[in-house]
Design a protein around this motif. Structure first.
Motif, mmCIF file in Angstrom:
data_model
loop_
_atom_site.group_PDB
_atom_site.id
_atom_site.type_symbol
_atom_site.label_atom_id
_atom_site.label_comp_id
_atom_site.label_asym_id
_atom_site.label_seq_id
_atom_site.Cartn_x
_atom_site.Cartn_y
_atom_site.Cartn_z
ATOM 1 N N LYS A 191 0.823 -1.211 0.000
ATOM 2 C CA LYS A 191 0.000 0.000 0.000
ATOM 3 C C LYS A 191 0.856 1.258 0.000
ATOM 4 O O LYS A 191 0.530 2.249 -0.678
ATOM 5 N N SER A 192 1.957 1.232 0.729
ATOM 6 C CA SER A 192 2.865 2.388 0.726
ATOM 7 C C SER A 192 3.460 2.601 -0.664
ATOM 8 O O SER A 192 3.562 3.736 -1.150
ATOM 9 N N PHE A 193 3.853 1.496 -1.293
ATOM 10 C CA PHE A 193 4.386 1.559 -2.660
ATOM 11 C C PHE A 193 3.318 2.090 -3.612
ATOM 12 O O PHE A 193 3.584 2.960 -4.458
ATOM 13 N N SER A 194 2.090 1.608 -3.458
ATOM 14 C CA SER A 194 0.982 2.063 -4.299
ATOM 15 C C SER A 194 0.755 3.563 -4.149
ATOM 16 O O SER A 194 0.597 4.283 -5.145
ATOM 17 N N ASP A 195 0.766 4.055 -2.914
ATOM 18 C CA ASP A 195 0.556 5.490 -2.668
ATOM 19 C C ASP A 195 1.652 6.318 -3.352
ATOM 20 O O ASP A 195 1.376 7.359 -3.965
ATOM 21 N N ALA A 196 2.894 5.846 -3.236
ATOM 22 C CA ALA A 196 4.011 6.584 -3.833
ATOM 23 C C ALA A 196 3.920 6.587 -5.357
ATOM 24 O O ALA A 196 4.203 7.599 -6.005
ATOM 25 N N THR A 197 3.507 5.468 -5.940
ATOM 26 C CA THR A 197 3.416 5.403 -7.398
ATOM 27 C C THR A 197 2.263 6.249 -7.916
ATOM 28 O O THR A 197 2.364 6.866 -8.983
ATOM 29 N N ARG A 198 1.155 6.304 -7.179
ATOM 30 C CA ARG A 198 0.028 7.149 -7.605
ATOM 31 C C ARG A 198 0.440 8.625 -7.591
ATOM 32 O O ARG A 198 0.093 9.386 -8.484
ATOM 33 N N GLU A 199 1.180 8.999 -6.549
ATOM 34 C CA GLU A 199 1.647 10.389 -6.455
ATOM 35 C C GLU A 199 2.572 10.717 -7.624
ATOM 36 O O GLU A 199 2.477 11.780 -8.238
ATOM 37 N N ALA A 200 3.465 9.767 -7.939
ATOM 38 C CA ALA A 200 4.382 9.983 -9.056
ATOM 39 C C ALA A 200 3.622 10.059 -10.378
ATOM 40 O O ALA A 200 3.904 10.905 -11.233
ATOM 41 N N GLY A 201 2.635 9.194 -10.548
ATOM 42 C CA GLY A 201 1.865 9.173 -11.784
ATOM 43 C C GLY A 201 1.054 10.431 -11.989
ATOM 44 O O GLY A 201 0.887 10.907 -13.121
ATOM 45 N N ALA A 202 0.540 10.998 -10.909
ATOM 46 C CA ALA A 202 -0.273 12.214 -11.008
ATOM 47 C C ALA A 202 0.526 13.386 -11.562
ATOM 48 O O ALA A 202 -0.042 14.353 -12.077
ATOM 49 N N ALA A 203 1.863 13.311 -11.459
ATOM 50 C CA ALA A 203 2.716 14.407 -11.918
ATOM 51 C C ALA A 203 3.026 14.341 -13.410
ATOM 52 O O ALA A 203 3.629 15.256 -13.957
ATOM 53 N N THR A 204 2.598 13.261 -14.087
ATOM 54 C CA THR A 204 2.872 13.155 -15.516
ATOM 55 C C THR A 204 1.900 14.012 -16.309
ATOM 56 O O THR A 204 0.840 14.401 -15.816
ATOM 57 N N ALA A 205 2.246 14.272 -17.566
ATOM 58 C CA ALA A 205 1.367 15.076 -18.427
ATOM 59 C C ALA A 205 0.016 14.399 -18.619
ATOM 60 O O ALA A 205 -1.020 15.049 -18.752
ATOM 61 N N GLU A 206 0.021 13.051 -18.616
ATOM 62 C CA GLU A 206 -1.215 12.299 -18.806
ATOM 63 C C GLU A 206 -2.005 12.131 -17.508
ATOM 64 O O GLU A 206 -3.144 11.669 -17.525
ATOM 65 N N GLY A 207 -1.365 12.479 -16.393
ATOM 66 C CA GLY A 207 -2.002 12.290 -15.094
ATOM 67 C C GLY A 207 -1.952 10.862 -14.617
ATOM 68 O O GLY A 207 -2.666 10.469 -13.684
ATOM 69 N N GLU A 208 -1.122 10.058 -15.239
ATOM 70 C CA GLU A 208 -0.946 8.672 -14.810
ATOM 71 C C GLU A 208 0.454 8.223 -15.186
ATOM 72 O O GLU A 208 1.044 8.729 -16.132
ATOM 73 N N GLY A 209 0.975 7.259 -14.450
ATOM 74 C CA GLY A 209 2.334 6.806 -14.699
ATOM 75 C C GLY A 209 2.401 5.321 -14.972
ATOM 76 O O GLY A 209 1.426 4.695 -15.389
ATOM 77 N N ASN A 210 3.572 4.739 -14.676
ATOM 78 C CA ASN A 210 3.807 3.324 -14.947
ATOM 79 C C ASN A 210 2.752 2.406 -14.357
ATOM 80 O O ASN A 210 2.385 1.397 -14.951
ATOM 81 N N TRP A 211 2.276 2.755 -13.168
ATOM 82 C CA TRP A 211 1.439 1.818 -12.416
ATOM 83 C C TRP A 211 -0.030 2.256 -12.357
ATOM 84 O O TRP A 211 -0.764 1.832 -11.472
ATOM 85 N N ALA A 212 -0.465 3.093 -13.295
ATOM 86 C CA ALA A 212 -1.808 3.672 -13.234
ATOM 87 C C ALA A 212 -2.906 2.616 -13.217
ATOM 88 O O ALA A 212 -3.943 2.784 -12.573
ATOM 89 N N LYS A 213 -2.708 1.510 -13.929
ATOM 90 C CA LYS A 213 -3.737 0.486 -14.034
ATOM 91 C C LYS A 213 -3.392 -0.774 -13.245
ATOM 92 O O LYS A 213 -4.008 -1.825 -13.415
ATOM 93 N N SER A 214 -2.427 -0.660 -12.363
ATOM 94 C CA SER A 214 -1.979 -1.825 -11.591
ATOM 95 C C SER A 214 -2.894 -2.069 -10.397
ATOM 96 O O SER A 214 -3.231 -1.143 -9.659
ATOM 97 N N THR A 215 -3.262 -3.320 -10.203
ATOM 98 C CA THR A 215 -4.054 -3.704 -9.039
ATOM 99 C C THR A 215 -3.127 -3.962 -7.857
ATOM 100 O O THR A 215 -1.904 -3.980 -7.997
ATOM 101 N N PHE A 216 -3.711 -4.193 -6.683
ATOM 102 C CA PHE A 216 -2.910 -4.561 -5.508
ATOM 103 C C PHE A 216 -2.062 -5.783 -5.829
ATOM 104 O O PHE A 216 -0.861 -5.826 -5.507
ATOM 105 N N GLU A 217 -2.672 -6.780 -6.466
ATOM 106 C CA GLU A 217 -1.948 -8.018 -6.791
ATOM 107 C C GLU A 217 -0.778 -7.735 -7.733
ATOM 108 O O GLU A 217 0.313 -8.299 -7.566
ATOM 109 N N ASP A 218 -0.987 -6.837 -8.717
ATOM 110 C CA ASP A 218 0.105 -6.491 -9.639
ATOM 111 C C ASP A 218 1.282 -5.878 -8.890
ATOM 112 O O ASP A 218 2.446 -6.161 -9.190
ATOM 113 N N LEU A 219 0.978 -5.024 -7.913
ATOM 114 C CA LEU A 219 2.022 -4.275 -7.216
ATOM 115 C C LEU A 219 2.817 -5.106 -6.222
ATOM 116 O O LEU A 219 3.827 -4.637 -5.688
#
Length: 369
Positions: free
Chosen positions: A268-296
């Motif tokens: 969950k900590s990793f997920s939170d950090a990746t969402r924050e990183a993704g929000a900063a992209t031009a598209e508003g999503e990053g590498n893990w935008a569509k990743s589920t808990f199981e994926d992460l």
């Protein structure tokens, strides 16, 4: 080395503790140097071409201990004969003049077996902890592009000059230059538009997170179309966590046990950090935008590539990846040494057999035209 027309294989070097899954499942993998030497020697013996070291500066997400990537890469190279090791480097902590000199020296000491993975960075907390500047998302890729252009210039030119936003050089000559020509291989990762655009201009290789063949093909087609417009070529590597067992039931049971024993707080900590990183992209999503808990549970979406099953199933899926344009499979394993050996003995020969059949079929079709 592999035939130039064959798909190639790399493995993640476990130079940080915790293995490649954020799970409390038993992992007969060790981050020590002695273990990694045995692993590297096993990998090159069974047919792996590359190994990729990880770059971490701080503890987190089960990785409590971390060996530095460049020196660890050199340590592995000193104990192997054929394997090429890709050292991960972060622009910011590293400056291009230092990286260029450091890697050129290792290139000479190892007869051309070092490569570089330029990591633009996604985890702000790590940069803050070591007092490094944290440009916004697209500017991190702009800095990385200048970093790569600087490396290429230093490695191929005398009296190199460059006047960028982040790096400047004036009549700089590196001597000796690397053994590899035209220069040391340059890898990079990322799935954002900025990452793909950068690769299409300057990188030799582009690593993408694990995904389905359909989604991977979209990324590959996009980057290759852009690269062609830039009069550039780039090869593609995809992340995959491989679970090869004698039966599909055994492989799936291992996957389910990994997920069932996931370290929920760390994921969950990793997920939170990746969402924050993704929000900063031009598209508003990053590498893990569509990743589920199981994926992460596997950092780079390695389960999504679906190289999980029997040797035959995995070999067939690898050849399908090759058909859509994948040049390299970047592999993670649960129990590294024993599973790398199993992969080399059971899966890789099937891949080569299927590739040969495919090549014969293509040749026969051509002869009929």
């Amino acid at each position: 080395m592999s035939n130039k027309n064959n798909i190639t294989f790399a493995y993640w070097v476990p130079n940080v503790s915790g293995g490649l899954v954020v799970s409390d499942i038993e992992q007969r993998t060790d981050w020590s140097y002695d273990y990694n030497v045995r692993l590297a020697q096993t990998a090159e013996k069974v047919g792996f071409d590359y190994a990729l070291t990880q770059i971490r500066f701080t503890a987190g997400y089960n990785a409590e201990n971390q060996h530095e990537s460049v020196s660890f890469s050199h340590g592995i190279l000193a104990k192997t004969e054929r394997l090429k090791v890709i050292a991960a480097i972060l622009p910011g902590p590293w400056k291009p003049a230092l990286a260029a000199k450091q890697l050129a020296t290792i290139d000479h000491l190892t007869n051309g077996r070092i490569a570089i993975n330029v990591v633009s960075g996604w985890f702000r907390g790590e940069f803050d902890a070591i007092g490094e500047e944290w440009p916004e998302h697209d500017q991190r890729y702009a800095r990385s592009e200048e970093f790569i252009r600087s490396l290429k210039g230093i490695w191929t030119q005398n009296n190199f000059s460059f006047d960028g936003k982040y790096y400047q050089f004036k009549d700089y000559t590196l001597s000796p230059k690397p053994v590899q020509k035209p220069h040391i291989e340059i890898f990079q990762g990322g799935s954002s538009r900025a990452a793909r655009d950068m690769a299409s201009r300057v990188s030799d290789w582009y690593f993408t997170n694990g995904n389905t063949p359909e989604e991977l093909k979209k990324q590959i087609d996009d980057i290759r179309e852009k690269a062609k417009a830039n009069n550039h070529t780039v090869k593609i590597g995809v992340n995959a966590f491989i679970i090869a067992r004698d039966t599909e039931e055994e492989a799936q049971a291992v996957l389910q046990e990994i997920i069932a024993k996931a370290n929920v707080q760390a994921v969950k900590s990793f997920s939170d950090a990746t969402r924050e990183a993704g929000a900063a992209t031009a598209e508003g999503e990053g590498n893990w935008a569509k990743s589920t808990f199981e994926d992460l549970v596997q950092y780079n979406d390695g389960f999504r590539t679906n190289l999980i099953g029997t040797p035959q199933q995995i070999a067939e899926r690898i050849v399908e990846l090759k058909k859509i344009g994948v040049d390299l499979v970047l592999s993670g394993f649960l129990h590294f040494i024993e599973e790398v050996e199993y992969f080399g003995q059971k899966v890789l020969p099937l891949v080569r057999e299927l590739e040969a059949q495919q090549a014969t079929a293509v040749q026969q079709e051509a002869e009929l035209v």
